[in-house]
Design a protein around this motif. Structure first.
Motif, PDB file in Angstrom:
ATOM      1  N   VAL B 163       0.865  -1.176   0.000  1.00  0.00           N
ATOM      2  CA  VAL B 163       0.000   0.000   0.000  1.00  0.00           C
ATOM      3  C   VAL B 163       0.901   1.225   0.000  1.00  0.00           C
ATOM      4  O   VAL B 163       1.816   1.338   0.812  1.00  0.00           O
ATOM      5  CB  VAL B 163      -0.941   0.007   1.222  1.00  0.00           C
ATOM      6  CG1 VAL B 163      -1.706   1.320   1.293  1.00  0.00           C
ATOM      7  CG2 VAL B 163      -1.908  -1.167   1.144  1.00  0.00           C
ATOM      8  N   ILE B 164       0.651   2.127  -0.948  1.00  0.00           N
ATOM      9  CA  ILE B 164       1.479   3.323  -1.079  1.00  0.00           C
ATOM     10  C   ILE B 164       0.769   4.521  -0.491  1.00  0.00           C
ATOM     11  O   ILE B 164      -0.405   4.778  -0.791  1.00  0.00           O
ATOM     12  CB  ILE B 164       1.810   3.595  -2.559  1.00  0.00           C
ATOM     13  CG1 ILE B 164       2.494   2.361  -3.162  1.00  0.00           C
ATOM     14  CG2 ILE B 164       2.685   4.827  -2.692  1.00  0.00           C
ATOM     15  CD1 ILE B 164       3.013   2.582  -4.545  1.00  0.00           C
ATOM     16  N   GLU B 165       1.480   5.226   0.345  1.00  0.00           N
ATOM     17  CA  GLU B 165       1.001   6.500   0.858  1.00  0.00           C
ATOM     18  C   GLU B 165       1.961   7.572   0.376  1.00  0.00           C
ATOM     19  O   GLU B 165       3.102   7.273   0.018  1.00  0.00           O
ATOM     20  CB  GLU B 165       0.992   6.481   2.391  1.00  0.00           C
ATOM     21  CG  GLU B 165       0.018   5.498   3.007  1.00  0.00           C
ATOM     22  CD  GLU B 165      -1.428   5.962   2.850  1.00  0.00           C
ATOM     23  OE1 GLU B 165      -1.640   7.179   2.687  1.00  0.00           O
ATOM     24  OE2 GLU B 165      -2.320   5.114   2.890  1.00  0.00           O
ATOM     25  N   ALA B 166       1.475   8.804   0.374  1.00  0.00           N
ATOM     26  CA  ALA B 166       2.377   9.899   0.046  1.00  0.00           C
ATOM     27  C   ALA B 166       1.956  11.111   0.857  1.00  0.00           C
ATOM     28  O   ALA B 166       0.784  11.262   1.172  1.00  0.00           O
ATOM     29  CB  ALA B 166       2.320  10.216  -1.446  1.00  0.00           C
ATOM     30  N   PRO B 167       2.924  11.950   1.240  1.00  0.00           N
ATOM     31  CA  PRO B 167       2.546  13.148   1.985  1.00  0.00           C
ATOM     32  C   PRO B 167       1.829  14.125   1.062  1.00  0.00           C
ATOM     33  O   PRO B 167       1.912  14.023  -0.161  1.00  0.00           O
ATOM     34  CB  PRO B 167       3.898  13.711   2.444  1.00  0.00           C
ATOM     35  CG  PRO B 167       4.882  13.189   1.456  1.00  0.00           C
ATOM     36  CD  PRO B 167       4.365  11.859   0.994  1.00  0.00           C
ATOM     37  N   GLY B 168       1.128  15.042   1.693  1.00  0.00           N
ATOM     38  CA  GLY B 168       0.533  16.124   0.917  1.00  0.00           C
ATOM     39  C   GLY B 168      -0.761  15.769   0.237  1.00  0.00           C
ATOM     40  O   GLY B 168      -1.174  16.395  -0.729  1.00  0.00           O
ATOM     41  N   LEU B 169      -1.425  14.742   0.705  1.00  0.00           N
ATOM     42  CA  LEU B 169      -2.739  14.422   0.136  1.00  0.00           C
ATOM     43  C   LEU B 169      -3.821  14.740   1.159  1.00  0.00           C
ATOM     44  O   LEU B 169      -4.713  13.951   1.420  1.00  0.00           O
ATOM     45  CB  LEU B 169      -2.810  12.943  -0.249  1.00  0.00           C
ATOM     46  CG  LEU B 169      -1.905  12.503  -1.392  1.00  0.00           C
ATOM     47  CD1 LEU B 169      -1.931  11.001  -1.532  1.00  0.00           C
ATOM     48  CD2 LEU B 169      -2.338  13.168  -2.695  1.00  0.00           C
ATOM     49  N   GLY B 170      -3.700  15.894   1.783  1.00  0.00           N
ATOM     50  CA  GLY B 170      -4.668  16.261   2.811  1.00  0.00           C
ATOM     51  C   GLY B 170      -4.298  15.592   4.114  1.00  0.00           C
ATOM     52  O   GLY B 170      -3.135  15.271   4.349  1.00  0.00           O
ATOM     53  N   ASP B 171      -5.304  15.367   4.936  1.00  0.00           N
ATOM     54  CA  ASP B 171      -5.071  14.788   6.249  1.00  0.00           C
ATOM     55  C   ASP B 171      -4.647  13.332   6.118  1.00  0.00           C
ATOM     56  O   ASP B 171      -5.427  12.462   5.795  1.00  0.00           O
ATOM     57  CB  ASP B 171      -6.365  14.898   7.077  1.00  0.00           C
ATOM     58  CG  ASP B 171      -6.133  14.448   8.504  1.00  0.00           C
ATOM     59  OD1 ASP B 171      -5.128  13.749   8.741  1.00  0.00           O
ATOM     60  OD2 ASP B 171      -6.955  14.795   9.360  1.00  0.00           O
ATOM     61  N   ALA B 192       9.105  10.631  -0.509  1.00  0.00           N
ATOM     62  CA  ALA B 192       9.795  10.901   0.746  1.00  0.00           C
ATOM     63  C   ALA B 192      10.674  12.142   0.631  1.00  0.00           C
ATOM     64  O   ALA B 192      11.194  12.636   1.617  1.00  0.00           O
ATOM     65  CB  ALA B 192      10.627   9.692   1.160  1.00  0.00           C
ATOM     66  N   ASP B 193      10.823  12.649  -0.577  1.00  0.00           N
ATOM     67  CA  ASP B 193      11.575  13.898  -0.771  1.00  0.00           C
ATOM     68  C   ASP B 193      10.740  15.119  -0.396  1.00  0.00           C
ATOM     69  O   ASP B 193      11.287  16.210  -0.230  1.00  0.00           O
ATOM     70  CB  ASP B 193      12.044  14.006  -2.231  1.00  0.00           C
ATOM     71  CG  ASP B 193      10.896  13.865  -3.230  1.00  0.00           C
ATOM     72  OD1 ASP B 193       9.974  13.048  -2.984  1.00  0.00           O
ATOM     73  OD2 ASP B 193      10.916  14.583  -4.247  1.00  0.00           O
ATOM     74  N   LEU B 194       9.445  14.942  -0.253  1.00  0.00           N
ATOM     75  CA  LEU B 194       8.588  16.083   0.071  1.00  0.00           C
ATOM     76  C   LEU B 194       8.442  16.227   1.582  1.00  0.00           C
ATOM     77  O   LEU B 194       8.521  15.248   2.322  1.00  0.00           O
ATOM     78  CB  LEU B 194       7.204  15.898  -0.544  1.00  0.00           C
ATOM     79  CG  LEU B 194       7.133  15.731  -2.065  1.00  0.00           C
ATOM     80  CD1 LEU B 194       5.681  15.616  -2.511  1.00  0.00           C
ATOM     81  CD2 LEU B 194       7.817  16.896  -2.769  1.00  0.00           C
ATOM     82  N   SER B 195       8.208  17.478   2.005  1.00  0.00           N
ATOM     83  CA  SER B 195       8.015  17.671   3.439  1.00  0.00           C
ATOM     84  C   SER B 195       6.683  17.036   3.822  1.00  0.00           C
ATOM     85  O   SER B 195       5.758  16.958   3.026  1.00  0.00           O
ATOM     86  CB  SER B 195       8.014  19.164   3.773  1.00  0.00           C
ATOM     87  OG  SER B 195       6.879  19.760   3.190  1.00  0.00           O
ATOM     88  N   GLY B 196       6.627  16.553   5.028  1.00  0.00           N
ATOM     89  CA  GLY B 196       5.404  15.887   5.471  1.00  0.00           C
ATOM     90  C   GLY B 196       5.537  14.378   5.467  1.00  0.00           C
ATOM     91  O   GLY B 196       4.723  13.673   6.047  1.00  0.00           O
ATOM     92  N   ALA B 197       6.613  13.888   4.837  1.00  0.00           N
ATOM     93  CA  ALA B 197       6.806  12.427   4.789  1.00  0.00           C
ATOM     94  C   ALA B 197       6.975  11.860   6.190  1.00  0.00           C
ATOM     95  O   ALA B 197       6.456  10.787   6.499  1.00  0.00           O
ATOM     96  CB  ALA B 197       8.010  12.083   3.913  1.00  0.00           C
ATOM     97  N   ASP B 198       7.692  12.618   7.043  1.00  0.00           N
ATOM     98  CA  ASP B 198       7.893  12.140   8.418  1.00  0.00           C
ATOM     99  C   ASP B 198       6.567  11.949   9.134  1.00  0.00           C
ATOM    100  O   ASP B 198       6.360  10.978   9.848  1.00  0.00           O
ATOM    101  CB  ASP B 198       8.754  13.132   9.201  1.00  0.00           C
ATOM    102  CG  ASP B 198      10.197  13.090   8.734  1.00  0.00           C
ATOM    103  OD1 ASP B 198      10.569  12.090   8.079  1.00  0.00           O
ATOM    104  OD2 ASP B 198      10.942  14.047   9.012  1.00  0.00           O
ATOM    105  N   ASN B 199       5.666  12.901   8.910  1.00  0.00           N
ATOM    106  CA  ASN B 199       4.343  12.798   9.534  1.00  0.00           C
ATOM    107  C   ASN B 199       3.597  11.562   9.062  1.00  0.00           C
ATOM    108  O   ASN B 199       2.955  10.878   9.855  1.00  0.00           O
ATOM    109  CB  ASN B 199       3.493  14.021   9.170  1.00  0.00           C
ATOM    110  CG  ASN B 199       3.698  15.142  10.163  1.00  0.00           C
ATOM    111  OD1 ASN B 199       4.089  14.868  11.310  1.00  0.00           O
ATOM    112  ND2 ASN B 199       3.458  16.372   9.731  1.00  0.00           N
ATOM    113  N   THR B 200       3.690  11.315   7.770  1.00  0.00           N
ATOM    114  CA  THR B 200       3.002  10.149   7.212  1.00  0.00           C
ATOM    115  C   THR B 200       3.559   8.879   7.833  1.00  0.00           C
ATOM    116  O   THR B 200       2.803   7.993   8.236  1.00  0.00           O
ATOM    117  CB  THR B 200       3.182  10.118   5.683  1.00  0.00           C
ATOM    118  OG1 THR B 200       2.806  11.396   5.169  1.00  0.00           O
ATOM    119  CG2 THR B 200       2.312   9.045   5.052  1.00  0.00           C
TER     120      THR B 200
END
Ligand SMILES: Nc1nc2c(ncn2[C@@H]2O[C@H](COP(=O)(O)OP(=O)(O)OP(=O)(O)O)[C@@H](O)[C@H]2O)c(=O)[nH]1
Ligand SMILES: [Mg+2]
Lengths: 135, 339
Positions: B163-171, B192-200
């Protein structure tokens, strides 16, 4: 209950960087109930012939604005034929001089569509090809 | 169609392509051809890749295929996209991200639209995977969008599901949702180069920890390994698999080798924990589905003329309730339909 769907590969060979026209056509064909395999920019003739084979499409549509059609189109046709895709129709969209249209058609291009063509005409052309073959 | 079987088994790509069309179109004779291919299946490792639109599935599939090729393995890719319910057409654009694979005879890419009716999607996809398996590819990668029921059905045809997730797709936490735990064997946080990856990553990890190990029961059920869901006291030998979280950048290849390693580790895990059970569970689901479909079809065919339409009208007019309608219909043709 037919599950048939016409499959069309839309490709943009050559180096020019606009695919707006190709996208408009892809959407029009989709809206006409066709399955459009869209391959994006800068496709080589080899890539196109290979994708046409793998996707087993009925029609390949090339969008060429660079003026390189006389180099690209015959090469695509040749590679498709070599792949056993002699029955797959080849269409070309772009700014193509009348003399070249005659030459391209003689080489096995089924339709050439200039800038003013309505998407409806392209849909009609493909439908006519299908009913000619499929009957 | 039977004439395609031998060339397909010999590795002829055109025969493979035509067989895929034949099964999609349910062309006469396709079932016989599929039956002839079936004994040649069961060799490929089938990997499902799913995730929300735009998370980078196609880019990652392409990068994974390249990594597999570097390790000497052949790869077939099946990219499934939805058919427009309004026009019946579809735009299949996954190849755009797979340019790098062009010209490699060890790779075969096919785009597939979901087309018709309920359940049909899973069926055609499963058949297509089998045909690719029979054609001799070592790995079959199946890309599907989203995480709706039909996608979960497709995933049931896979041995390893990413399952792929990516940051920056809303909540992110909202987007992740619980259903993923049931299907994910490996989680990839792409982009993972985008900010928010850590949160994901953090959100996923928290969810996994919450879910582990008790709620893994369901995952094990899905894998047909119901027997020992209790983790053993020392943690050894328990058939538990904790989905690893792998960060990737599909566009530059970062993390792709790690993702491939995670898939292969999961493969080892399944092979040692019992591929036999996993496969049996898949087969059971498929046989049930096909039985259900076949019985329904026969039943409907056995119904005289407009009996069904008439019954629907009566239910709507409140002359009879839906249960009563079914009993009455069963009484009309039940035995003939099954016999
Ligand atoms: N920054 C960044 N962009 C990426 C990465 N991976 C993919 N992309 C970009 O994300 C966009 C979508 O990528 P796709 O691979 O088409 O995503 P997808 O999930 O297959 O999309 P659909 O099939 O339409 O659902 C493209 O513009 C990619 O170039 C990544 O790791 N980092
Ligand atoms: Mg995609």
């Amino acid at each position: 209950m037919s599950k048939q769907a016409v499959r069309v590969l839309i490709a943009k060979p050559g180096l020019d960087g606009h695919d707006r026209g190709a996208k408009v056509i892809a959407r029009a064909l989709r809206d006409a109930g066709m399955e459009v395999i869209y391959t994006g920019l800068r496709q080589t003739p080899e890539m196109i012939a290979e994708a046409a084979l793998q996707e087993d499409v009925d029609v390949v549509g090339l969008s060429i604005l660079s003026g390189a059609h006389m180099a690209l189109v015959p090469r695509v046709r040749e590679l498709m034929d070599a792949n056993g895709l002699r029955d797959v129709a080849l269409l070309v969209g772009g700014i193509i001089p009348d003399d070249d249209i005659v030459t391209l058609k003689a080489m096995g291009v089924s339709g050439v569509f200039g800038p003013g063509t309505s998407t409806e005409d392209i849909v009609k052309h493909i439908r006519a090809l299908q009913s000619g073959q499929g009957a | 169609m039977i004439d395609l079987v031998q060339p397909l088994l010999n590795g002829e790509r055109r025969a493979l392509a035509r067989m895929l069309t034949a099964l999609e179109n349910e062309r006469p004779g396709y079932e016989t051809a599929l039956a002839a291919l079936y004994p040649h299946t069961g060799r490929a490792w089938i990997v499902g890749i799913t995730g929300a639109p735009g998370t980078g599935k196609s880019s990652l599939v392409s990068a994974l295929a390249k990594a597999y090729r570097a390790r000497g393995q052949t790869v077939a890719i099946l990219a499934v996209d939805p058919t427009s319910p309004f026009t019946g057409g579809a735009i299949l654009g996954d190849r755009i991200r797979m340019r790098d694979l062009a010209g490699d005879a060890g790779v075969f890419i096919r785009s597939m639209a979901t087309r018709g009716s309920l359940g049909g999607l899973a069926r055609a996809t499963r058949d297509a995977i089998r045909v690719m398996d029979a054609a001799g590819f070592d790995r079959v990668l199946v890309e599907t969008v989203g995480a709706g029921q039909s996608e979960i059905d497709i995933v049931r045809a896979a041995y390893t599901t990413i399952v792929i997730e990516a940051p920056g797709l809303g909540d992110d936490v909202q987007a992740i949702k619980a259903g993923i735990l049931e299907i994910a064997d490996v989680l990839a946080v792409n982009k993972a180069d985008l900010s928010g990856a850590d949160n994901t990553v953090r959100g996923l990890r928290a969810m996994l920890e919450l879910g582990h190990p008790a709620s893994r029961t369901e995952l094990l059920q899905h894998h047909g390994q119901l027997m020992s869901v209790e983790p053993s006291a020392n943690g050894h030998n328990a058939p538990l698999w904790m989905p690893p979280i792998v960060r990737t950048v599909a566009t530059n290849g970062q993390g792709v080798d790690e993702l491939l390693d995670a898939i292969e580790q999961h493969r080892e895990h399944v092979l040692s924990a019992g591929l036999v059970e996993l496969e049996r569970a898949h087969i059971e689901i498929e046989i049930y589905e096909r039985l259900r479909e076949t019985l329904l079809l026969r039943f409907l065919q056995a119904l005289p003329g407009d009996t069904l339409a008439d019954m629907l009208r009566r239910v709507q007019a409140r002359e009879i309730d839906p249960r009563g309608a079914v009993s009455e219909l069963m009484g009309l043709v039940g035995n003939q339909a099954i016999g």
